[in-house]
Design an enzyme around this catalytic site. Structure first.
Site, PDB file in Angstrom:
ATOM      1  N   GLY A 103       4.736  -5.353 -14.236  1.00  0.00           N
ATOM      2  CA  GLY A 103       5.135  -4.770 -15.500  1.00  0.00           C
ATOM      3  C   GLY A 103       4.082  -4.935 -16.577  1.00  0.00           C
ATOM      4  O   GLY A 103       2.932  -5.329 -16.305  1.00  0.00           O
ATOM      5  N   PRO A 104       4.451  -4.644 -17.846  1.00  0.00           N
ATOM      6  CA  PRO A 104       3.486  -4.704 -18.944  1.00  0.00           C
ATOM      7  C   PRO A 104       2.810  -6.055 -19.119  1.00  0.00           C
ATOM      8  O   PRO A 104       1.638  -6.118 -19.490  1.00  0.00           O
ATOM      9  CB  PRO A 104       4.350  -4.354 -20.164  1.00  0.00           C
ATOM     10  CG  PRO A 104       5.467  -3.532 -19.615  1.00  0.00           C
ATOM     11  CD  PRO A 104       5.763  -4.122 -18.266  1.00  0.00           C
ATOM     12  N   ARG A 109       5.950   3.478   1.915  1.00  0.00           N
ATOM     13  CA  ARG A 109       6.952   4.178   2.716  1.00  0.00           C
ATOM     14  C   ARG A 109       6.786   5.697   2.616  1.00  0.00           C
ATOM     15  O   ARG A 109       6.324   6.230   1.600  1.00  0.00           O
ATOM     16  CB  ARG A 109       8.365   3.807   2.245  1.00  0.00           C
ATOM     17  CG  ARG A 109       8.663   2.325   2.296  1.00  0.00           C
ATOM     18  CD  ARG A 109      10.085   2.019   1.886  1.00  0.00           C
ATOM     19  NE  ARG A 109      10.390   2.473   0.537  1.00  0.00           N
ATOM     20  CZ  ARG A 109      10.086   1.800  -0.577  1.00  0.00           C
ATOM     21  NH1 ARG A 109       9.439   0.647  -0.496  1.00  0.00           N
ATOM     22  NH2 ARG A 109      10.421   2.264  -1.755  1.00  0.00           N
ATOM     23  N   GLU A 165     -25.454   2.621  12.405  1.00  0.00           N
ATOM     24  CA  GLU A 165     -26.757   2.796  13.038  1.00  0.00           C
ATOM     25  C   GLU A 165     -26.664   2.648  14.557  1.00  0.00           C
ATOM     26  O   GLU A 165     -27.241   3.432  15.309  1.00  0.00           O
ATOM     27  CB  GLU A 165     -27.751   1.761  12.476  1.00  0.00           C
ATOM     28  CG  GLU A 165     -27.962   1.862  10.976  1.00  0.00           C
ATOM     29  CD  GLU A 165     -27.028   0.977  10.169  1.00  0.00           C
ATOM     30  OE1 GLU A 165     -27.477   0.418   9.154  1.00  0.00           O
ATOM     31  OE2 GLU A 165     -25.839   0.841  10.561  1.00  0.00           O
ATOM     32  N   ALA A 205       3.508   3.726 -14.862  1.00  0.00           N
ATOM     33  CA  ALA A 205       4.106   5.034 -15.123  1.00  0.00           C
ATOM     34  C   ALA A 205       4.760   4.967 -16.492  1.00  0.00           C
ATOM     35  O   ALA A 205       5.406   3.972 -16.838  1.00  0.00           O
ATOM     36  CB  ALA A 205       5.139   5.382 -14.053  1.00  0.00           C
ATOM     37  N   TRP A 226      14.511   6.987 -12.900  1.00  0.00           N
ATOM     38  CA  TRP A 226      13.087   7.145 -12.625  1.00  0.00           C
ATOM     39  C   TRP A 226      12.454   7.905 -13.784  1.00  0.00           C
ATOM     40  O   TRP A 226      13.006   8.909 -14.234  1.00  0.00           O
ATOM     41  CB  TRP A 226      12.847   7.921 -11.332  1.00  0.00           C
ATOM     42  CG  TRP A 226      13.331   7.206 -10.113  1.00  0.00           C
ATOM     43  CD1 TRP A 226      14.468   7.434  -9.416  1.00  0.00           C
ATOM     44  CD2 TRP A 226      12.663   6.141  -9.437  1.00  0.00           C
ATOM     45  NE1 TRP A 226      14.559   6.592  -8.338  1.00  0.00           N
ATOM     46  CE2 TRP A 226      13.455   5.782  -8.334  1.00  0.00           C
ATOM     47  CE3 TRP A 226      11.474   5.447  -9.652  1.00  0.00           C
ATOM     48  CZ2 TRP A 226      13.093   4.763  -7.443  1.00  0.00           C
ATOM     49  CZ3 TRP A 226      11.111   4.450  -8.776  1.00  0.00           C
ATOM     50  CH2 TRP A 226      11.920   4.110  -7.687  1.00  0.00           C
TER      51      TRP A 226
END
Length: 333
Positions: free
Chosen positions: A263-264, A201, A46, A148, A164
């Site tokens: 992790g899990p 990165r 504003e 993932a 991966w």
């Protein structure tokens, strides 16, 4: 109001202050000035809009703002007072400010004789400011849990190897998401097993301009030679597995968004406790089988207890698929 919401998106998504946009309208409906908030310590939307007008030119105008004008003194003054002193005749806002200290601007404006209308395009403005509003209402960060996995839901092969599962495009997206959050959290198990750096990165390995604050949950100490000890933002060791206490502490530290990349075990703990706002899942077109599932036991003993989510985005990243979902049972979801 849609223009005000669009202007708000120009401001920084990270940080303690909300993204806010403002449009000042003349009585004939034409735009007199626009403004948005550029970050902590800078003029609020504003005041930014008013700064583009000569003294007295705001008298009789309508201010259309994506969030109720604030009513507190922080690093800047109250926007409610600025609008009153400028002679604005009407204020239209989308979402009320739930902050205990910053809310109340609408009431001050009304007491000063300003016509105030709230709730205009509230759903669109709520979605834009969803992270900030969640924290303002609960005092805790907005939580995104990421994992993932293969198409059959495995986060690693039977021997524990996981690099991966996904391809370069998905991994690049993960780093962008790290940079988009105030903090990133893992458990001590991940630290001891993988020695992660938890930095954001570029593909070249160069650090991005924005870095998340690393947080480690658990009772075991982070080794003195761990990569996290060299993180540019320092390190928060919680010393506890109490996730609610961790979130409360991070909220007090000014953390508004938290990226959970453990992790899990850690991911499942957040899910079981109902602490997840967004799920960010990367699915790779591969099959692994075996016991290394992306999530552990969630306490779902019967199909009627399953945790239903709503998918809000799904798209390909190279050969992989990224899915964003939310828990609609959350009060601020």
């Amino acid at each position: 109001m849609r223009r005000a919401v669009a202007l708000a998106r120009r401001g920084p998504a990270r940080g303690v202050n909300p993204q806010v946009g403002c449009v000042l309208l003349r009585p004939d409906g034409s735009t007199a000035a626009e403004g948005w908030h550029r970050g902590a310590g800078t003029p609020h939307a504003e005041v930014d809009a008013l700064s583009h007008l000569a003294p007295g030119d705001a008298r009789g105008l309508t201010a259309v703002v994506s969030l109720e004008p604030c009513d507190h003194v922080g690093r800047t003054g109250p926007c409610s007072v600025a609008l009153i002193e400028a002679g604005v005749a009407r204020v239209v806002h989308a979402v009320g400010d739930p902050g205990a200290s910053s809310g109340g601007g609408a009431e001050r404006l009304r007491r000063a004789g300003v016509d105030v209308i709230g709730g205009v395009l509230a759903d669109e403005a709520e979605e834009m400011a969803r992270r900030w509003l969640a924290t303002a209402r609960t005092g805790r960060p907005f939580v995104t849990v990421k994992w993932a996995s293969s198409l059959d839901g495995r986060a690693a092969a039977a021997d524990g190897s996981s690099r991966w599962i996904t391809g370069p495009a998905a991994r690049r997206h993960v780093h962008e998401q790290r940079a988009a959050h105030d903090a990133i959290l893992v458990g001590t198990g991940t630290v001891l097993a993988d020695d992660p750096g938890l930095t954001a990165r570029h593909d070249t390995g160069e650090l991005m301009a924005e870095q998340p604050l690393p947080v480690v949950v658990g009772t075991r100490a982070v080794p003195a030679d761990a990569a996290l000890r060299r993180h540019p933002r320092g390190l928060v060791e919680t010393g506890t597995r109490d996730l609610e206490a961790v979130l409360d502490d991070l909220g007090r530290r000014g953390v508004r968004s938290l990226f959970v990349e453990g992790g899990p075990t850690v991911a499942s703990a957040f899910v079981r406790r109902g602490l997840v706002d967004d799920y960010l899942v990367y699915l790779a077109p591969t099959l692994l089988g075996g016991p290394r599932t992306a999530l552990d036991d969630l306490g779902v003993d019967h199909i009627h207890e399953q945790r239903r989510l709503r998918v809000t985005d799904a798209r390909t990243l190279g050969d992989d698929l990224v899915v964003v979902a939310r828990d609609t049972s959350r009060r601020h979801a």
